[in-house]
Design an enzyme around this catalytic site. Structure first.
Site, PDB file in Angstrom:
ATOM      1  N   GLU A   1      -1.285  -1.620  -4.586  1.00  0.00           N
ATOM      2  CA  GLU A   1      -2.513  -0.836  -4.723  1.00  0.00           C
ATOM      3  C   GLU A   1      -2.279   0.318  -5.684  1.00  0.00           C
ATOM      4  OE1 GLU A   1      -4.875   1.916  -1.696  1.00  0.00           O
ATOM      5  OE2 GLU A   1      -5.007  -0.206  -1.147  1.00  0.00           O
TER       6      GLU A   1
ATOM      7  N   ASP B   1       0.875  -1.166   0.000  1.00  0.00           N
ATOM      8  CA  ASP B   1       0.000   0.000   0.000  1.00  0.00           C
ATOM      9  C   ASP B   1       0.918   1.223   0.000  1.00  0.00           C
ATOM     10  OD1 ASP B   1      -2.193   1.723   0.231  1.00  0.00           O
ATOM     11  OD2 ASP B   1      -2.158   1.628   2.414  1.00  0.00           O
TER      12      ASP B   1
ATOM     13  N   ASP C   1      -2.643   0.979   6.858  1.00  0.00           N
ATOM     14  CA  ASP C   1      -1.768   0.794   5.704  1.00  0.00           C
ATOM     15  C   ASP C   1      -1.321  -0.662   5.579  1.00  0.00           C
ATOM     16  OD1 ASP C   1      -1.059   3.900   5.094  1.00  0.00           O
ATOM     17  OD2 ASP C   1      -1.081   3.503   7.246  1.00  0.00           O
TER      18      ASP C   1
END
Length: 164
Positions: A71, A7, A144
């Site tokens: 992501e 992330d 996260d």
């Protein structure tokens, strides 16, 4: 298959490692670890990007993933945030490519649909699904890291690499 989920961020890069085993089944996946690569706001931009690269290289060396799931960025009204996160994401992509690793990308909405069945799921719902699927004793935190594990689980459900 060992999958690293990422992330992207500047202060925190969430990471999560799952092992789906030889059967590649999400319902038997194991969480090998999760956390964040952190950078201090007192660092220059270039120092932060170097710290992110070094942190990712350490994770790749330790866990030796076969696949990396990252992501994708979503639209943000804050241009400063978008720019800095884009730089961090670029460093992650560079390191992954330089290592010759297979990679896949998912939007936050695609990850939410894969885990919860609902593209507008709240962060807590995603965390609870990660906890449930991996049989974790507690919710993965921070957000996260949970998002990174969710990205890895999404890849586990959707990506099949040819066996060597």
């Amino acid at each position: 298959m060992i999958i690293l989920g990422l992330d992207p961020g500047t202060a925190l890069v969430g990471w999560g490692i799952v092992d789906t085993g030889v059967a590649h089944k999400i319902d038997t996946a194991l969480c090998l670890g999760y956390g964040c690569i952190t950078t201090d706001k007192s660092m220059t931009d270039s120092q932060r990007l170097l710290a992110i690269a070094n942190g990712l290289e350490s994770l790749l060396e330790k866990y030796k993933p076969e696949l990396v799931s990252i992501e994708r960025l979503f639209f943000s009204r804050n241009q400063k945030t978008v720019m800095s996160v884009s730089q961090a994401r670029g460093v992650l992509l560079y390191v992954i490519e330089r290592q010759g690793l297979a990679m896949t990308e998912f939007t936050p909405q695609e990850i939410k649909v894969a885990l919860t069945g609902y593209g507008k799921a709240e962060k807590l719902q995603v965390q609870k699904m990660v906890q449930l699927l991996l049989r974790l004793p507690q919710l993965p935190k921070p957000d996260d890291a949970a998002d990174a594990v969710a990205a890895a689980l999404t890849a586990a459900q959707t990506v099949r690499l040819p066996r060597k």
